[in-house]
Design an enzyme around this catalytic site. Structure first.
Site, short mmCIF file in Angstrom:
data_model
loop_
_atom_site.label_atom_id
_atom_site.label_comp_id
_atom_site.label_asym_id
_atom_site.label_seq_id
_atom_site.Cartn_x
_atom_site.Cartn_y
_atom_site.Cartn_z
N ASP A 93 0.86 -1.17 0.00
CA ASP A 93 0.00 0.00 0.00
C ASP A 93 0.90 1.23 0.00
OD1 ASP A 93 -2.83 1.21 1.98
OD2 ASP A 93 -2.20 1.54 -0.08
N ASP A 267 -7.85 -7.44 1.05
CA ASP A 267 -6.89 -7.60 2.15
C ASP A 267 -7.57 -7.17 3.44
OD1 ASP A 267 -6.50 -4.48 1.70
OD2 ASP A 267 -5.60 -5.02 3.63
N CYS A 305 -12.06 -28.75 9.79
CA CYS A 305 -10.91 -27.96 9.36
C CYS A 305 -9.64 -28.79 9.45
CB CYS A 305 -10.78 -26.71 10.24
SG CYS A 305 -9.41 -25.64 9.78
N CYS A 307 -6.51 -27.51 9.45
CA CYS A 307 -5.34 -26.70 9.84
C CYS A 307 -4.68 -27.33 11.07
CB CYS A 307 -5.78 -25.26 10.12
SG CYS A 307 -6.34 -24.98 11.81
N CYS A 310 -6.75 -27.21 14.35
CA CYS A 310 -7.92 -28.09 14.43
C CYS A 310 -7.54 -29.56 14.36
CB CYS A 310 -8.90 -27.76 13.30
SG CYS A 310 -9.57 -26.10 13.46
N HIS A 336 -5.22 -20.84 12.00
CA HIS A 336 -6.57 -21.32 11.69
C HIS A 336 -7.35 -20.27 10.88
CE1 HIS A 336 -10.65 -22.78 11.95
NE2 HIS A 336 -10.97 -21.55 12.32
C1 LIG Z 1 -9.55 -1.40 6.90
N1 LIG Z 1 -10.23 -0.58 5.95
C2 LIG Z 1 -9.53 0.06 4.98
N2 LIG Z 1 -8.20 -0.08 4.78
C3 LIG Z 1 -7.91 0.75 3.74
C4 LIG Z 1 -6.68 1.03 3.13
C5 LIG Z 1 -5.43 0.48 3.70
C6 LIG Z 1 -5.25 -0.93 3.56
C7 LIG Z 1 -3.99 -1.11 4.35
O1 LIG Z 1 -4.18 -0.85 5.72
C8 LIG Z 1 -4.27 -2.03 6.47
O2 LIG Z 1 -5.62 -2.32 6.75
C9 LIG Z 1 -6.11 -1.47 7.79
C10 LIG Z 1 -3.66 -3.07 5.58
O3 LIG Z 1 -2.40 -3.35 6.11
C11 LIG Z 1 -1.43 -2.58 5.40
C12 LIG Z 1 -0.28 -3.45 5.03
C13 LIG Z 1 -1.08 -1.38 6.27
O4 LIG Z 1 -2.03 -2.15 4.20
C14 LIG Z 1 -3.41 -2.41 4.26
C15 LIG Z 1 -6.64 1.99 2.07
N3 LIG Z 1 -5.43 2.29 1.49
C16 LIG Z 1 -5.39 3.25 0.54
N4 LIG Z 1 -4.21 3.58 -0.03
N5 LIG Z 1 -6.51 3.91 0.09
C17 LIG Z 1 -7.73 3.62 0.61
O5 LIG Z 1 -8.74 4.26 0.18
C18 LIG Z 1 -7.83 2.62 1.65
C19 LIG Z 1 -9.07 2.30 2.24
C20 LIG Z 1 -9.09 1.36 3.29
N6 LIG Z 1 -10.09 0.89 4.08
ZN LIG Z 2 -8.66 -24.87 11.77
#
Ligand SMILES: CNc1nc2c(CC[C@H]3O[C@@H](OC)[C@@H]4OC(C)(C)O[C@@H]43)c3nc(N)[nH]c(=O)c3cc2[nH]1
Ligand SMILES: [Zn+2]
Length: 373
Positions: A93, A267, A305, A307, A310, A336
């Site tokens: 990211d 993710d 499961c 894993c 489990c 898990h």
């Molecule tokens: C949880 N909800 C959520 N996360 C978002 C992200 C970041 C996604 C990153 O943040 C982490 O998730 C919290 C993950 O782990 C790392 C490795 C930090 O990267 C992932 C977003 N990133 C960018 N550039 N632009 C967005 O509009 C955006 C929207 C999101 N909504």
């Molecule tokens: Zn499991």
């Protein structure tokens, strides 16, 4: 092994798709769930264990790694793949989201964001150009544009201004990324929950041209109904022949709903973060293993499961090691949860390939009891 970045669609079922993203470091089966490895590690897991759960790709992050140990140090040591012993694809990211959610003393201008590190208070700057440089130093296979994800609540006017800034930053990200065969640059659609703004953002990104397109600005507290409301139309604004990545999602039912609406990649920190707090996700719902009712239960988390948790441990044991604060507790539940998430993705890919997604989704919801099981 290809030297190019490509995306092949194999089958569709309604708006859902299944296919393969090919990269020089390996293939990514879609729909794909990408475990989060923020600071060059998927917490509580060895890389080979992450691979054993079925993951084809994992996530790193510009913001965390630029602060510690710095991208320059990782580059000197051979890049992020070598550094963290993961030789398959990595998506990073761009850092914008984390700066806004983690850093302090932030100053946002057209240039970029100046901020103080949440680690040691040191001063830093992120811009489209600096974010591209950091992601190049890390050696990530899929690079995200530097964008601004507006915090909720935000007025439509604030969302519009923020989206248009992100689109100017998308152009600067594209220009700074240059031509890097085998590496991909993904644009990030913004625009909140306003269809006209989402469409304007998609048109701007398509005019610049990217190897894949993320739907950003969601999973920021708007709730599942509002998120699905956007996903009912936003993926359709994006090119059909490119991967669509929904950032930061989500719970198992969020994932199923997003795949039904045409999303190819997701993710989320949830399976790993909740695993460390004793929260297990299973096909029949959630299990809070710290609940006293598990202390004498000889059964595994989930009989079906395969894993390591489990296969070889009882709920009673897992309850004990969580209560005792033993490290193995987070290891077993993270394994898990990631295993369950990858099993869910494989089930979705198979169901789409065989044209039986509706039945799969109906069964998915039917199996999930209400509350703790
Ligand atoms: C949880 N909800 C959520 N996360 C978002 C992200 C970041 C996604 C990153 O943040 C982490 O998730 C919290 C993950 O782990 C790392 C490795 C930090 O990267 C992932 C977003 N990133 C960018 N550039 N632009 C967005 O509009 C955006 C929207 C999101 N909504
Ligand atoms: Zn499991």
């Amino acid at each position: 092994m290809t030297q190019r970045f490509g995306f092949q669609l194999h089958a569709t079922d309604g708006r859902a798709r299944t296919g393969v993203i090919s990269t020089p470091r390996g293939e990514i089966r879609t729909p794909a769930f990408m475990p989060v490895g923020t600071a060059a590690t998927v917490k509580a897991m060895l890389p080979e264990s992450v691979r054993a759960t079925g993951a084809d790709i994992l996530l790193g992050n510009t913001y965390h790694l630029m602060l510690r140990p710095t991208a320059e140090r990782i580059a000197r040591l051979g890049g992020l793949h070598k550094f963290m012993n993961w030789d398959r694809p990595i998506l990073t990211d761009s850092g914008g989201f984390q700066v806004m959610s983690l850093a302090s003393l932030r100053k946002l201008t057209e240039e970029g964001v100046r901020f103080s590190s949440h680690v040691d208070g040191s001063k830093h700057m992120l811009s489209p150009e600096r974010s591209m440089e950091i992601q190049r130093l890390l050696g990530s296979d899929i690079v995200m544009c530097f964008d601004e994800c507006p915090a909720l609540p935000a007025t439509e006017d604030e969302v519009a201004k923020s989206m248009r800034l992100s689109m100017r930053w998308a152009q600067r990200s594209r220009d700074a990324f240059g031509d890097r065969p085998g590496h991909a640059l993904f644009g990030i659609m913004q625009g909140g929950v306003t269809p006209e703004l989402r469409e304007e953002s998609a048109e701007a990104l398509k005019a610049i041209g990217f190897d894949g397109y993320a739907v950003g600005g969601l999973a920021v507290g708007e709730g599942q109904e509002a998120m699905f409301g956007v996903l009912d139309y936003a993926p359709g604004y994006l090119p059909e022949d490119k991967p669509r990545y929904l950032m930061g999602v989500g719970k198992p039912d969020d994932i199923v709903g997003a795949v039904e609406r045409g999303i190819d990649m997701m993710d989320c920190v949830l399976p790993s973060r909740s695993g460390r707090t004793g929260q297990a996700w299973t096909r029949r719902g959630q299990v809070n293993i710290k609940n006293a009712r598990h202390q004498d239960d000889p059964r595994p988390l989930d009989e079906n499961c395969t894993c390591p948790a489990c296969r070889s441990y009882s709920r009673a044991y897992l309850h004990h090691v969580f209560r005792a604060g033993e490290m193995i507790s987070g290891m077993l539940l993270t394994w898990h949860n990631l295993h369950y998430y990858q099993e869910l993705m494989q089930g979705l890919r198979d169901a789409i390939a065989e044209g039986r997604l509706a039945a799969f989704v109906a069964d998915f919801h039917a199996q999930r009891g209400a509350g703790d099981i």
